[in-house]
Design a protein around this motif. Sequence first.
Motif, PDB file in Angstrom:
ATOM      1  N   ALA A 105      45.446  43.690  35.214  1.00 62.18           N
ATOM      2  CA  ALA A 105      45.009  43.199  36.526  1.00 62.18           C
ATOM      3  C   ALA A 105      43.490  43.299  36.652  1.00 62.18           C
ATOM      4  O   ALA A 105      42.834  42.385  37.168  1.00 62.18           O
ATOM      5  CB  ALA A 105      45.692  43.989  37.632  1.00 62.18           C
ATOM      6  N   LYS A 106      42.914  44.386  36.161  1.00 63.29           N
ATOM      7  CA  LYS A 106      41.456  44.527  36.200  1.00 63.29           C
ATOM      8  C   LYS A 106      40.782  43.458  35.349  1.00 63.29           C
ATOM      9  O   LYS A 106      39.729  42.922  35.723  1.00 63.29           O
ATOM     10  CB  LYS A 106      41.049  45.919  35.694  1.00 63.29           C
ATOM     11  N   ASP A 107      41.378  43.146  34.208  1.00 63.02           N
ATOM     12  CA  ASP A 107      40.793  42.128  33.320  1.00 63.02           C
ATOM     13  C   ASP A 107      40.773  40.757  33.997  1.00 63.02           C
ATOM     14  O   ASP A 107      39.872  39.950  33.752  1.00 63.02           O
ATOM     15  CB  ASP A 107      41.586  42.060  32.013  1.00 63.02           C
ATOM     16  N   ILE A 108      41.772  40.489  34.846  1.00 60.47           N
ATOM     17  CA  ILE A 108      41.789  39.223  35.581  1.00 60.47           C
ATOM     18  C   ILE A 108      40.603  39.156  36.537  1.00 60.47           C
ATOM     19  O   ILE A 108      39.950  38.122  36.677  1.00 60.47           O
ATOM     20  CB  ILE A 108      43.125  39.071  36.337  1.00 60.47           C
ATOM     21  N   VAL A 109      40.300  40.285  37.189  1.00 60.64           N
ATOM     22  CA  VAL A 109      39.129  40.344  38.069  1.00 60.64           C
ATOM     23  C   VAL A 109      37.847  40.160  37.254  1.00 60.64           C
ATOM     24  O   VAL A 109      36.956  39.394  37.625  1.00 60.64           O
ATOM     25  CB  VAL A 109      39.088  41.677  38.835  1.00 60.64           C
ATOM     26  N   ALA A 116      31.939  43.561  37.782  1.00 60.31           N
ATOM     27  CA  ALA A 116      32.725  44.400  38.694  1.00 60.31           C
ATOM     28  C   ALA A 116      32.821  45.843  38.217  1.00 60.31           C
ATOM     29  O   ALA A 116      33.112  46.110  37.052  1.00 60.31           O
ATOM     30  CB  ALA A 116      34.123  43.812  38.859  1.00 60.31           C
ATOM     31  N   GLN A 117      32.554  46.768  39.146  1.00 63.45           N
ATOM     32  CA  GLN A 117      32.779  48.197  38.954  1.00 63.45           C
ATOM     33  C   GLN A 117      33.942  48.576  39.870  1.00 63.45           C
ATOM     34  O   GLN A 117      33.871  48.389  41.085  1.00 63.45           O
ATOM     35  CB  GLN A 117      31.528  48.995  39.317  1.00 63.45           C
ATOM     36  N   ASN A 140      25.480  43.475  44.381  1.00 66.62           N
ATOM     37  CA  ASN A 140      25.263  42.727  45.622  1.00 66.62           C
ATOM     38  C   ASN A 140      26.531  42.193  46.286  1.00 66.62           C
ATOM     39  O   ASN A 140      26.447  41.313  47.133  1.00 66.62           O
ATOM     40  CB  ASN A 140      24.294  41.559  45.386  1.00 66.62           C
ATOM     41  N   ILE A 141      27.705  42.741  45.942  1.00 61.98           N
ATOM     42  CA  ILE A 141      28.927  42.377  46.654  1.00 61.98           C
ATOM     43  C   ILE A 141      29.881  43.560  46.728  1.00 61.98           C
ATOM     44  O   ILE A 141      29.765  44.529  45.968  1.00 61.98           O
ATOM     45  CB  ILE A 141      29.688  41.199  45.992  1.00 61.98           C
ATOM     46  N   THR A 142      30.821  43.479  47.661  1.00 62.96           N
ATOM     47  CA  THR A 142      32.029  44.302  47.626  1.00 62.96           C
ATOM     48  C   THR A 142      33.200  43.330  47.625  1.00 62.96           C
ATOM     49  O   THR A 142      33.103  42.220  48.152  1.00 62.96           O
ATOM     50  CB  THR A 142      32.137  45.230  48.846  1.00 62.96           C
ATOM     51  N   GLY A 143      34.312  43.730  47.028  1.00 59.12           N
ATOM     52  CA  GLY A 143      35.417  42.795  46.934  1.00 59.12           C
ATOM     53  C   GLY A 143      36.773  43.455  46.805  1.00 59.12           C
ATOM     54  O   GLY A 143      36.885  44.613  46.393  1.00 59.12           O
ATOM     55  N   VAL A 144      37.806  42.702  47.174  1.00 63.75           N
ATOM     56  CA  VAL A 144      39.200  43.119  47.009  1.00 63.75           C
ATOM     57  C   VAL A 144      39.987  41.905  46.523  1.00 63.75           C
ATOM     58  O   VAL A 144      39.870  40.817  47.094  1.00 63.75           O
ATOM     59  CB  VAL A 144      39.813  43.629  48.325  1.00 63.75           C
ATOM     60  N   TYR A 145      40.754  42.090  45.453  1.00 71.74           N
ATOM     61  CA  TYR A 145      41.656  41.054  44.947  1.00 71.74           C
ATOM     62  C   TYR A 145      43.083  41.579  45.047  1.00 71.74           C
ATOM     63  O   TYR A 145      43.333  42.768  44.847  1.00 71.74           O
ATOM     64  CB  TYR A 145      41.370  40.738  43.477  1.00 71.74           C
ATOM     65  N   LYS A 146      44.027  40.670  45.334  1.00 74.12           N
ATOM     66  CA  LYS A 146      45.449  40.985  45.251  1.00 74.12           C
ATOM     67  C   LYS A 146      46.061  40.072  44.204  1.00 74.12           C
ATOM     68  O   LYS A 146      45.855  38.851  44.248  1.00 74.12           O
ATOM     69  CB  LYS A 146      46.127  40.812  46.612  1.00 74.12           C
ATOM     70  N   ILE A 147      46.814  40.671  43.265  1.00 71.40           N
ATOM     71  CA  ILE A 147      47.275  39.954  42.079  1.00 71.40           C
ATOM     72  C   ILE A 147      48.777  40.161  41.891  1.00 71.40           C
ATOM     73  O   ILE A 147      49.285  41.289  42.010  1.00 71.40           O
ATOM     74  CB  ILE A 147      46.513  40.453  40.831  1.00 71.40           C
ATOM     75  N   ASN A 148      49.479  39.077  41.593  1.00 72.52           N
ATOM     76  CA  ASN A 148      50.905  39.148  41.294  1.00 72.52           C
ATOM     77  C   ASN A 148      51.105  39.933  39.991  1.00 72.52           C
ATOM     78  O   ASN A 148      50.543  39.566  38.954  1.00 72.52           O
ATOM     79  CB  ASN A 148      51.479  37.737  41.155  1.00 72.52           C
ATOM     80  N   PRO A 149      51.903  41.022  40.009  1.00 72.99           N
ATOM     81  CA  PRO A 149      52.045  41.868  38.819  1.00 72.99           C
ATOM     82  C   PRO A 149      52.934  41.287  37.728  1.00 72.99           C
ATOM     83  O   PRO A 149      53.020  41.854  36.640  1.00 72.99           O
ATOM     84  CB  PRO A 149      52.655  43.156  39.387  1.00 72.99           C
ATOM     85  N   GLU A 150      53.570  40.158  38.028  1.00 69.37           N
ATOM     86  CA  GLU A 150      54.437  39.535  37.028  1.00 69.37           C
ATOM     87  C   GLU A 150      53.722  38.426  36.267  1.00 69.37           C
ATOM     88  O   GLU A 150      53.769  38.371  35.039  1.00 69.37           O
ATOM     89  CB  GLU A 150      55.701  38.967  37.677  1.00 69.37           C
ATOM     90  N   GLY A 152      50.273  37.338  37.051  1.00 66.51           N
ATOM     91  CA  GLY A 152      48.811  37.421  37.072  1.00 66.51           C
ATOM     92  C   GLY A 152      48.132  36.481  38.044  1.00 66.51           C
ATOM     93  O   GLY A 152      46.900  36.365  38.043  1.00 66.51           O
ATOM     94  N   MET A 153      48.887  35.820  38.903  1.00 71.93           N
ATOM     95  CA  MET A 153      48.296  34.905  39.874  1.00 71.93           C
ATOM     96  C   MET A 153      47.469  35.684  40.892  1.00 71.93           C
ATOM     97  O   MET A 153      47.899  36.721  41.401  1.00 71.93           O
ATOM     98  CB  MET A 153      49.403  34.134  40.595  1.00 71.93           C
ATOM     99  N   ILE A 154      46.251  35.183  41.174  1.00 73.12           N
ATOM    100  CA  ILE A 154      45.413  35.806  42.197  1.00 73.12           C
ATOM    101  C   ILE A 154      45.893  35.300  43.547  1.00 73.12           C
ATOM    102  O   ILE A 154      45.756  34.124  43.878  1.00 73.12           O
ATOM    103  CB  ILE A 154      43.930  35.479  41.983  1.00 73.12           C
ATOM    104  N   LEU A 155      46.469  36.193  44.321  1.00 73.41           N
ATOM    105  CA  LEU A 155      47.060  35.818  45.597  1.00 73.41           C
ATOM    106  C   LEU A 155      46.028  35.793  46.713  1.00 73.41           C
ATOM    107  O   LEU A 155      46.090  34.950  47.610  1.00 73.41           O
ATOM    108  CB  LEU A 155      48.185  36.800  45.951  1.00 73.41           C
TER     109      LEU A 155
END
Length: 255
Positions: A105-109, A116-117, A140-150, A152-155
């Motif tokens: 999931a981190k690799d998708i981000v 990204a840290q 210069n950003i903050t972020g949150v991603y939600k990802i399907n665990p099956e 890998g789709m970024i929701l």
Amino acid sequence: MSFFKKIIGVLATVMILVMGTMQVFAVTLTAEQAKEIALHYVPEGSTHFNTKQDYNKFEIKLYNQKDQTFYEIDINKTTQKMTSFESESQNNFGSIKIVLTEQNAKDIVLKEIPQAQFVTAYLDHDGGLQKYKISFYTSNITGVYKINPENGMILEREIKFVENTIQIPQNTIQNIIQIPEVPNTSMNSGIISMEQAKQIALSKAPNAVIWEIKTDIDDGRLIYEGEMKEGYIEYEFEIDATTGMILEWDIDIDD
């Protein structure tokens, strides 16, 4: 997705305002101009949904039929820069099946945001389904991603950009988010851990049990929010992830 190359290019450029003796003249941005700027950051073929005007920004909503995703982009009227980028898939479902690891999931981000840290990464449960919730930051950003665990789709994506920054001496949230009051604590030089956030909450109610704690972004500020119980007493709290300051503390009695 080629349009994200444009976003990554924006991430590499800090938005600098020239100060001092130079006078800055604000240029009035129209709603149509803001829409055209926003269209550069979404997939081709996206349709303009609507535009809302705030006192210092335009909020542009768009929809792309091909990927069935809604996009919301905020454009600052003065700087004419994108200040936030959000996307939400209409197929915004988690999965009961876990195929991807946390690192997957981190690799998708990282594929979209190479700088990204990571702050937190965990499986978030919602109605029996699960999603990876990944929070991160760059210079210069903050972020949150939600990802399907099956699959890998970024929701969902939620990205907040830095505004009005003269310089960024180091890659920490402390340099990104403007904190109005920083307490005298050794923790304010970086991001506190989730365990530290738990201890801060428990210092207010030592006999309580933490039921839930997670990260979120509130007005560009990274926070920990959670719930605790002590007998019939319920606590809800929000803690600043950079200063350790308790931002909200609510107490309720469970009948």
